[in-house]
Design a protein around this motif. Structure first.
Motif, PDB file in Angstrom:
ATOM      1  N   THR A  27      78.734  60.652  41.674  1.00  0.00           N
ATOM      2  CA  THR A  27      79.688  59.540  41.681  1.00  0.00           C
ATOM      3  C   THR A  27      79.012  58.247  41.238  1.00  0.00           C
ATOM      4  OG1 THR A  27      80.985  60.561  43.455  1.00  0.00           O
ATOM      5  CG2 THR A  27      81.268  58.198  43.113  1.00  0.00           C
ATOM      6  N   GLN A  28      77.802  58.005  41.772  1.00  0.00           N
ATOM      7  CA  GLN A  28      77.063  56.801  41.405  1.00  0.00           C
ATOM      8  C   GLN A  28      76.664  56.821  39.931  1.00  0.00           C
ATOM      9  OE1 GLN A  28      76.354  54.046  43.286  1.00  0.00           O
ATOM     10  NE2 GLN A  28      77.703  54.934  44.834  1.00  0.00           N
ATOM     11  N   LEU A  29      76.238  57.986  39.438  1.00  0.00           N
ATOM     12  CA  LEU A  29      75.844  58.082  38.034  1.00  0.00           C
ATOM     13  C   LEU A  29      77.026  57.838  37.108  1.00  0.00           C
ATOM     14  CD1 LEU A  29      73.427  61.159  38.036  1.00  0.00           C
ATOM     15  CD2 LEU A  29      72.825  58.755  37.746  1.00  0.00           C
ATOM     16  N   ALA A  40      79.501  55.986  37.572  1.00  0.00           N
ATOM     17  CA  ALA A  40      79.872  54.572  37.580  1.00  0.00           C
ATOM     18  C   ALA A  40      78.797  53.679  36.968  1.00  0.00           C
ATOM     19  CB  ALA A  40      80.155  54.126  39.018  1.00  0.00           C
ATOM     20  N   GLN A  41      77.515  54.010  37.196  1.00  0.00           N
ATOM     21  CA  GLN A  41      76.444  53.097  36.821  1.00  0.00           C
ATOM     22  C   GLN A  41      75.575  53.593  35.666  1.00  0.00           C
ATOM     23  OE1 GLN A  41      74.193  51.706  40.234  1.00  0.00           O
ATOM     24  NE2 GLN A  41      75.926  52.059  41.597  1.00  0.00           N
ATOM     25  N   ALA A  42      75.533  54.903  35.444  1.00  0.00           N
ATOM     26  CA  ALA A  42      74.677  55.462  34.385  1.00  0.00           C
ATOM     27  C   ALA A  42      75.396  56.643  33.746  1.00  0.00           C
ATOM     28  CB  ALA A  42      73.331  55.886  34.963  1.00  0.00           C
ATOM     29  N   PRO A  43      76.463  56.385  33.010  1.00  0.00           N
ATOM     30  CA  PRO A  43      77.331  57.469  32.535  1.00  0.00           C
ATOM     31  C   PRO A  43      76.673  58.457  31.580  1.00  0.00           C
ATOM     32  CG  PRO A  43      77.907  55.370  31.507  1.00  0.00           C
ATOM     33  CD  PRO A  43      76.946  55.057  32.608  1.00  0.00           C
ATOM     34  N   ASP A  94      67.320  50.711  31.764  1.00  0.00           N
ATOM     35  CA  ASP A  94      68.702  50.234  31.765  1.00  0.00           C
ATOM     36  C   ASP A  94      69.616  51.430  31.993  1.00  0.00           C
ATOM     37  OD1 ASP A  94      71.108  49.007  31.456  1.00  0.00           O
ATOM     38  OD2 ASP A  94      70.946  48.705  29.291  1.00  0.00           O
ATOM     39  N   PRO A  95      70.130  51.618  33.199  1.00  0.00           N
ATOM     40  CA  PRO A  95      70.944  52.801  33.490  1.00  0.00           C
ATOM     41  C   PRO A  95      72.208  52.887  32.654  1.00  0.00           C
ATOM     42  CG  PRO A  95      71.078  51.209  35.289  1.00  0.00           C
ATOM     43  CD  PRO A  95      69.992  50.738  34.373  1.00  0.00           C
ATOM     44  N   VAL A  96      72.750  51.755  32.248  1.00  0.00           N
ATOM     45  CA  VAL A  96      73.999  51.762  31.488  1.00  0.00           C
ATOM     46  C   VAL A  96      73.810  52.396  30.115  1.00  0.00           C
ATOM     47  CG1 VAL A  96      75.790  50.326  30.454  1.00  0.00           C
ATOM     48  CG2 VAL A  96      74.894  49.758  32.715  1.00  0.00           C
TER      49      VAL A  96
END
Length: 203
Positions: free
Chosen positions: A136-138, A140-143, A110-112
């Motif tokens: 940028t992707q991290l 937004a999706q896996a902080p 679960d990246p979140v």
């Protein structure tokens, strides 16, 4: 049972487990050992792993007895690693990272909610191309996911141990990756250009 067929009993596994050195060593010492080898300072190592200075000194004494080696020796106002300490350092780092991955593993990623650290080995060029978009992707999706970047050595192939310590290796096609021929895929392609003079044979 067919004659000649081989079997492996539970007793065989038990005997194998009993022969493992890891069963006779306090696993908490591995964390202390990594801090001592990385920082080469008893007090700083104690602070990193949230131990008292006397407790870390006691851990160092136990480690010295186990390895029959000083591991850290005084040099001026600080400490230096012994030859054995230098050999152990990458092995200990890899062992701690592997154990951490085991305890963080779950059936579903679960990246979140994940706070896992991934190690990426790449050239400076690949890092400049890939990492800005990845960060940028991290975000937004896996902080909470962390990325540790390792620089790829120039002109030499990565050893199998170096490959295994990385979750992702970004390298040019044809770059030597020991033991990794089955898990490589093309990530992206790009065209390179360079200015040349009109008198150059390739112009």
């Amino acid at each position: 049972m067919r004659r000649g067929a081989s079997t492996v009993s539970s007793m065989d596994y038990a005997d194998s487990d009993q022969s493992l050195v890891v069963n006779r060593v306090d696993q908490n010492l591995l964390i202390s050992l990594r801090a001592l080898l990385d920082l080469r300072h008893v007090t700083k190592a104690a602070e990193r792993v949230h131990l008292s200075q006397p407790a870390m000194s006691a851990a160092l004494r136990r480690l010295r007895r186990h390895f029959n080696d000083e591991l850290l020796v005084r040099s001026g106002t600080g400490y230096e690693l012994t030859p054995l300490g230098r050999r152990l350092q990458p092995l200990v780092t890899a062992a701690v990272q592997s154990l951490d991955s085991v305890w963080r593993e779950s059936a579903v990623f679960d990246p979140v909610s994940s706070d896992r650290q991934f190690t990426i080995t790449s050239s400076h060029y690949a890092a400049a191309v890939v990492l800005p978009g990845l960060r940028t992707q991290l975000a937004a999706q896996a902080p909470s996911v962390r990325v540790e970047l390792q620089s790829m050595p120039r002109g030499t192939a990565l050893s199998e141990n170096e490959v295994l310590r990385s979750d992702l290796v970004i390298c040019p096609l044809g770059y030597g990756l020991a033991g990794a021929t089955r898990c490589c895929s093309t990530m992206t392609s790009c065209a390179l250009s360079a200015p040349i003079t009109r008198s150059h044979p390739a112009s």
